[in-house]
Design a protein around this motif. Sequence first.
Motif, PDB file in Angstrom:
ATOM      1  N   UNK A 177       0.783  -1.162   0.303  1.00  0.00           N
ATOM      2  CA  UNK A 177      -0.215   0.088   0.183  1.00  0.00           C
ATOM      3  C   UNK A 177       0.748   1.202  -0.274  1.00  0.00           C
ATOM      4  N   UNK A 178       2.033   1.205  -0.756  1.00  0.00           N
ATOM      5  CA  UNK A 178       3.072   2.464  -0.531  1.00  0.00           C
ATOM      6  C   UNK A 178       4.152   2.552  -0.076  1.00  0.00           C
ATOM      7  N   UNK A 179       5.056   3.561  -0.083  1.00  0.00           N
ATOM      8  CA  UNK A 179       6.464   3.264   1.160  1.00  0.00           C
ATOM      9  C   UNK A 179       5.918   3.193   2.738  1.00  0.00           C
ATOM     10  N   UNK A 180       6.385   2.108   2.964  1.00  0.00           N
ATOM     11  CA  UNK A 180       5.955   1.826   3.984  1.00  0.00           C
ATOM     12  C   UNK A 180       7.692   2.034   4.882  1.00  0.00           C
ATOM     13  N   UNK A 181       7.585   1.334   6.244  1.00  0.00           N
ATOM     14  CA  UNK A 181       8.701   0.976   7.404  1.00  0.00           C
ATOM     15  C   UNK A 181       7.479  -0.001   8.088  1.00  0.00           C
ATOM     16  N   UNK A 203       5.104   6.076   4.989  1.00  0.00           N
ATOM     17  CA  UNK A 203       5.823   6.066   5.353  1.00  0.00           C
ATOM     18  C   UNK A 203       5.402   7.840   5.594  1.00  0.00           C
ATOM     19  N   UNK A 204       4.401   8.401   5.347  1.00  0.00           N
ATOM     20  CA  UNK A 204       4.065   9.603   5.681  1.00  0.00           C
ATOM     21  C   UNK A 204       2.472   9.824   6.401  1.00  0.00           C
ATOM     22  N   UNK A 205       2.584   9.001   7.042  1.00  0.00           N
ATOM     23  CA  UNK A 205       1.525   8.821   8.432  1.00  0.00           C
ATOM     24  C   UNK A 205       2.646   8.971   9.323  1.00  0.00           C
ATOM     25  N   UNK A 206       3.902   8.279   9.028  1.00  0.00           N
ATOM     26  CA  UNK A 206       5.298   8.017  10.145  1.00  0.00           C
ATOM     27  C   UNK A 206       5.488   9.817  10.004  1.00  0.00           C
ATOM     28  N   UNK A 282      -3.798   9.591   7.306  1.00  0.00           N
ATOM     29  CA  UNK A 282      -3.340  10.719   7.416  1.00  0.00           C
ATOM     30  C   UNK A 282      -2.203   9.113   6.620  1.00  0.00           C
ATOM     31  N   UNK A 283      -2.481   7.747   5.731  1.00  0.00           N
ATOM     32  CA  UNK A 283      -2.135   7.177   5.667  1.00  0.00           C
ATOM     33  C   UNK A 283      -2.373   5.724   6.520  1.00  0.00           C
ATOM     34  N   UNK A 284      -1.813   4.737   5.838  1.00  0.00           N
ATOM     35  CA  UNK A 284      -2.054   3.517   5.777  1.00  0.00           C
ATOM     36  C   UNK A 284      -1.191   2.569   7.119  1.00  0.00           C
ATOM     37  N   UNK A 285      -1.997   1.926   7.874  1.00  0.00           N
ATOM     38  CA  UNK A 285      -1.240   1.046   8.597  1.00  0.00           C
ATOM     39  C   UNK A 285      -1.797  -0.939   9.158  1.00  0.00           C
ATOM     40  N   UNK A 286      -0.747  -1.459   8.747  1.00  0.00           N
ATOM     41  CA  UNK A 286      -1.069  -3.195   9.324  1.00  0.00           C
ATOM     42  C   UNK A 286      -0.600  -3.348  10.748  1.00  0.00           C
ATOM     43  N   UNK A 287      -1.759  -4.072  10.640  1.00  0.00           N
ATOM     44  CA  UNK A 287      -1.383  -4.772  12.022  1.00  0.00           C
ATOM     45  C   UNK A 287      -0.964  -5.949  11.851  1.00  0.00           C
ATOM     46  N   UNK A 288      -0.198  -6.951  12.217  1.00  0.00           N
ATOM     47  CA  UNK A 288      -0.261  -9.262  11.876  1.00  0.00           C
ATOM     48  C   UNK A 288       0.328  -9.292  13.391  1.00  0.00           C
ATOM     49  N   UNK A 289      -0.060 -10.548  13.737  1.00  0.00           N
ATOM     50  CA  UNK A 289       0.264 -11.018  14.624  1.00  0.00           C
ATOM     51  C   UNK A 289       0.259 -12.765  14.677  1.00  0.00           C
ATOM     52  N   UNK A 290       1.649 -13.566  14.945  1.00  0.00           N
ATOM     53  CA  UNK A 290       1.677 -14.577  14.708  1.00  0.00           C
ATOM     54  C   UNK A 290       2.005 -15.229  16.376  1.00  0.00           C
TER      55      UNK A 290
END
Length: 292
Positions: A177-181, A203-206, A282-290
């Motif tokens: 979903x774009x340039x990410x950290x 990135x733009x969210x951070x 202001x930007x996307x954020x993904x959360x994943x848990x294993x």
Amino acid sequence: MRKDVKWDERFNIGVDVVDQEHQKLFSIVRRLVNLSEDEKSRKWACAEGIKYFKYYTAKHFAQEERYMRSIGYSGYKMHKQLHDDLKGRTLPVLEKDLEESGYAAEAIRHFLGICVGWLTGHIILEDCAITGKIASRWGEAHPGEAGQLENALLCVIEDVFKQQAEVVSERYFGENFGDCLFCRMDYHTLENKQLHIFLAYEERLVFQTVGGMLGMKLKKVDSMVLGAARQLSRQLMKQVGAFFGETGKYQFEEDHILTREQFEHEFAAGYPPYSLLFDTGAGYLAFCAKIR
């Protein structure tokens, strides 16, 4: 850096003396960012500036703790522990790294990134709870089901990023979903179960979150931005854990900044049982848990 930046009142907690000190802390950090770019005077100026930052941080913490005691704030004990941890553990380690590097520009920006990330998360999530601007997460217990996790993340994301977040997908499969950290945090239990948390920030969210606190326009990922992202991730996960009353169940081990390839590899190895994608506005954020 923009010279005419004004403090964003969204970050005020409503106690004048505390709000003024928060503004002062970030003005010191902005000054240190500028000093770190001057190669000739960088070492001496930053060494003295960081001493002042430590002094003012301790002064501010003492003032804030007096205020909490004066109003009988129920979260005082935990809040003070967070202050003590920064003063007694985090800052000394960071300062040692600075000295060993000879106050190299990259080491200074790493120091500042950690400080900015910690202060940002602390003000938004801990200090705002003092005056009831947000609900304190400490001590609240909820069943650890997917629905509660989604609600907890929505609350914490909105508190951190000051945006009305919404769930984009309840089954995020690693789509670009774009340039990410990308951050990974590893935890374990006494029963040797392992929990791996993956966070992907556009990135733009951070840039907006960290830059908004500093009063700067950030346009590139460097050690300061990466350090801030790691600290924001830790703050976010502490709050999610507190929401479920499980702050002591999982012990933090370490965190990592991942490349996109490393992040995508985790999905190739198997989809996480909990995997959510949020739009903060202001930007996307993904959360994943294993859990292993």
